[in-house]
Scaffold this active site. Structure first.
Site, PDB file in Angstrom:
ATOM      1  N   GLY A  10       0.838  -1.202   0.000  1.00  0.00           N
ATOM      2  CA  GLY A  10       0.000   0.000   0.000  1.00  0.00           C
ATOM      3  C   GLY A  10       0.870   1.248   0.000  1.00  0.00           C
ATOM      4  O   GLY A  10       2.108   1.166  -0.025  1.00  0.00           O
ATOM      5  N   PHE A  11       0.209   2.373   0.054  1.00  0.00           N
ATOM      6  CA  PHE A  11       0.919   3.648  -0.020  1.00  0.00           C
ATOM      7  C   PHE A  11       1.890   3.823   1.166  1.00  0.00           C
ATOM      8  O   PHE A  11       3.104   3.922   0.977  1.00  0.00           O
ATOM      9  CB  PHE A  11      -0.125   4.773  -0.107  1.00  0.00           C
ATOM     10  CG  PHE A  11       0.361   6.116   0.292  1.00  0.00           C
ATOM     11  CD1 PHE A  11       1.459   6.692  -0.340  1.00  0.00           C
ATOM     12  CD2 PHE A  11      -0.277   6.830   1.301  1.00  0.00           C
ATOM     13  CE1 PHE A  11       1.915   7.950   0.036  1.00  0.00           C
ATOM     14  CE2 PHE A  11       0.165   8.080   1.675  1.00  0.00           C
ATOM     15  CZ  PHE A  11       1.261   8.642   1.046  1.00  0.00           C
ATOM     16  N   ILE A  12       1.385   3.790   2.387  1.00  0.00           N
ATOM     17  CA  ILE A  12       2.276   3.988   3.546  1.00  0.00           C
ATOM     18  C   ILE A  12       3.159   2.751   3.731  1.00  0.00           C
ATOM     19  O   ILE A  12       4.359   2.863   3.990  1.00  0.00           O
ATOM     20  CB  ILE A  12       1.479   4.284   4.836  1.00  0.00           C
ATOM     21  CG1 ILE A  12       0.593   5.515   4.643  1.00  0.00           C
ATOM     22  CG2 ILE A  12       2.430   4.493   6.025  1.00  0.00           C
ATOM     23  CD1 ILE A  12      -0.321   5.842   5.827  1.00  0.00           C
ATOM     24  N   ASP A  31       0.156  -8.606   1.402  1.00  0.00           N
ATOM     25  CA  ASP A  31      -0.814  -7.642   0.876  1.00  0.00           C
ATOM     26  C   ASP A  31      -1.747  -8.374  -0.088  1.00  0.00           C
ATOM     27  O   ASP A  31      -1.288  -9.182  -0.894  1.00  0.00           O
ATOM     28  CB  ASP A  31      -0.075  -6.517   0.132  1.00  0.00           C
ATOM     29  CG  ASP A  31      -0.920  -5.265  -0.008  1.00  0.00           C
ATOM     30  OD1 ASP A  31      -0.469  -4.197   0.467  1.00  0.00           O
ATOM     31  OD2 ASP A  31      -2.026  -5.335  -0.591  1.00  0.00           O
ATOM     32  N   GLY A  36      -3.689  -1.847  -2.352  1.00  0.00           N
ATOM     33  CA  GLY A  36      -2.250  -1.779  -2.623  1.00  0.00           C
ATOM     34  C   GLY A  36      -1.990  -2.128  -4.085  1.00  0.00           C
ATOM     35  O   GLY A  36      -2.915  -2.472  -4.821  1.00  0.00           O
ATOM     36  N   LEU A  80      -0.466  -2.655   8.980  1.00  0.00           N
ATOM     37  CA  LEU A  80      -1.043  -1.533   8.220  1.00  0.00           C
ATOM     38  C   LEU A  80      -2.163  -1.969   7.294  1.00  0.00           C
ATOM     39  O   LEU A  80      -2.830  -1.122   6.698  1.00  0.00           O
ATOM     40  CB  LEU A  80       0.061  -0.844   7.377  1.00  0.00           C
ATOM     41  CG  LEU A  80       0.874   0.266   8.058  1.00  0.00           C
ATOM     42  CD1 LEU A  80       1.642  -0.251   9.254  1.00  0.00           C
ATOM     43  CD2 LEU A  80       1.827   0.901   7.072  1.00  0.00           C
ATOM     44  N   ALA A 121      -1.740   0.287  12.997  1.00  0.00           N
ATOM     45  CA  ALA A 121      -2.074   1.581  12.385  1.00  0.00           C
ATOM     46  C   ALA A 121      -3.580   1.803  12.525  1.00  0.00           C
ATOM     47  O   ALA A 121      -4.378   1.154  11.863  1.00  0.00           O
ATOM     48  CB  ALA A 121      -1.676   1.589  10.917  1.00  0.00           C
ATOM     49  N   TYR A 153     -16.184   2.630   9.577  1.00  0.00           N
ATOM     50  CA  TYR A 153     -14.713   2.625   9.533  1.00  0.00           C
ATOM     51  C   TYR A 153     -14.155   3.071  10.887  1.00  0.00           C
ATOM     52  O   TYR A 153     -13.285   2.420  11.466  1.00  0.00           O
ATOM     53  CB  TYR A 153     -14.228   3.546   8.416  1.00  0.00           C
ATOM     54  CG  TYR A 153     -12.733   3.614   8.293  1.00  0.00           C
ATOM     55  CD1 TYR A 153     -12.000   2.470   7.981  1.00  0.00           C
ATOM     56  CD2 TYR A 153     -12.048   4.800   8.490  1.00  0.00           C
ATOM     57  CE1 TYR A 153     -10.620   2.530   7.870  1.00  0.00           C
ATOM     58  CE2 TYR A 153     -10.670   4.864   8.371  1.00  0.00           C
ATOM     59  CZ  TYR A 153      -9.962   3.725   8.062  1.00  0.00           C
ATOM     60  OH  TYR A 153      -8.595   3.785   7.953  1.00  0.00           O
ATOM     61  N   LYS A 157     -12.063   0.675  13.454  1.00  0.00           N
ATOM     62  CA  LYS A 157     -10.709   1.026  13.914  1.00  0.00           C
ATOM     63  C   LYS A 157     -10.661   1.149  15.439  1.00  0.00           C
ATOM     64  O   LYS A 157      -9.669   0.787  16.075  1.00  0.00           O
ATOM     65  CB  LYS A 157     -10.249   2.333  13.258  1.00  0.00           C
ATOM     66  CG  LYS A 157      -9.811   2.152  11.823  1.00  0.00           C
ATOM     67  CD  LYS A 157      -8.565   1.311  11.796  1.00  0.00           C
ATOM     68  CE  LYS A 157      -7.961   1.145  10.441  1.00  0.00           C
ATOM     69  NZ  LYS A 157      -6.782   0.262  10.467  1.00  0.00           N
TER      70      LYS A 157
END
Ligand code: UDP
Length: 326
Positions: A10-12, A31, A36, A80, A121, A153, A157
């Site tokens: 993914g991005f991070i 992943d 991603g 993540l 995360a 969401y 979380k």
């Protein structure tokens, strides 16, 4: 050190993988490529300096066998992998809840089995619809009703945080929880909502910049490399264990002003177009009007302060989008 990064394509996650490889770690990622992309990890696979130190598993974190093997091999786990982006959550509500709640539970179960330190995360979304700023880790939270998917969401979380803290308290599992505020940088796509890459792509086409609502809502933005630095430092800190930390920027800006900044920085001839929330998302959509972190706690623990200002962040995304268009 052997590091497992869930959501590593993914991005991070891919930026974190790169930073870990740069400091000499052996890096394993898992992943399922839901948000991603193989493109994010291709440079890591092709870099000869990382040969024999980077291993990618394309699979779901819900796959018990894959997670057993990877958690057993690694010393620490950065978790993540998650369904991310407001648009993605609204379009895939069930998948998001499953991946976020069952996935995190699976990761924690594995880490407890092998006694591995884990960083979770979480998200600034957990604060819900607060209007005050800055938001502190011990603030109360305010959500809308369960009929509005957006809050699923935040709730999922938050459930991840409760579960992680319960594993820490009852089983002594070393966990660290990070609430990531809007994180931006190269490789982030606007496909799932993210406002800066969307505005930059629109500006580079000289198309109108789509501001949702009246544009008076505010955000702070953090550069992905600053976030990655914070995640690594927290993982290395014994004092961080069992704690929740905000990770975010402090430069508050309205989305309207952000659109103007992007137009200025790109030199685009774009105009700004306001789009009502019900058209952009769904009827009765509730946005978070303000989202600014208090970063005293993380500063006290690891000395974190955002090093990259908003102009530099915007310019890095412009550079990246220009290169991607070539
Ligand atoms: N936004 C916008 N236009 C877009 C995308 C997003 O005005 O094309 C707004 C969105 O409504 C929110 C803010 O920008 O108020 C940040 O959105 P993003 O999806 O990046 O992150 P969020 O903070 O909602 O998680």
């Amino acid at each position: 050190m052997r590091v497992l990064i869930t959501g590593g394509a993914g991005f991070i996650g891919s930026h974190l993988a790169q930073a870990c490889l740069e400091r000499g770690d052996e890096v394993y990622i898992i992943d399922d490529l839901s948000t991603g992309s193989l493109k994010n990890i291709k440079p890591l696979q092709e870099n000869t300096a990382y040969k024999g130190r980077f291993f990618a598993t394309i699979d779901s974190i819900l796959n018990q066998d894959a997670m057993l093997e990877l958690t057993g091999i690694c010393d620490v786990v950065f978790h993540l992998a998650a369904a991310v982006g407001v648009r993605y959550i609204l379009e895939n509500p069930l998948v998001s809840i499953k991946v976020n709640i069952q996935g995190t539970e699976k990761v924690l179960e594995m880490c407890a089995k092998f006694k591995k330190k884990v960083l979770i995360a979480s998200s600034s979304e957990v604060y819900g619809k607060h209007l005050h700023a800055p938001l502190r880790e011990d603030d109360n939270i305010i959500y809308g009703p369960s009929s509005k998917s957006r809050w699923s969401y935040a709730a999922s979380k938050l459930m991840d945080e409760f579960t992680a803290l319960a594993y820490h308290r009852t089983k002594g599992l070393p966990v660290i929880i990070t609430r990531l505020f809007n994180t931006v940088g190269p490789r982030q796509t606007g496909a799932y909502g993210m406002v800066i890459p969307r505005f930059v792509s629109q500006a580079l086409r000289n198309s109108p910049l789509t501001v949702y609502g009246d544009g008076k809502q505010t955000r702070t933005f953090t550069y992905v490399k600053d976030v990655v630095w914070a995640l690594q430092q927290l993982m290395d800190s014994e004092d961080a264990v069992g704690q929740v930390f905000n990770v975010g920027g402090t430069e508050e800006i309205t989305i309207w002003d952000l659109a103007e900044r992007v137009i200025r920085e790109t030199g685009a001839s774009s105009e700004i177009e306001t789009i009502p929330y019900e058209k952009a998302f769904e009827k009765d959509f509730e946005d978070m009007q303000r989202r600014v972190p208090c970063i005293e706690k993380i500063h006290g623990c690891i000395g974190f302060k955002p090093r990259t200002d908003l102009t530099t962040i915007i310019r890095s995304v412009i550079d990246d989008r220009r290169k991607a268009a070539i």
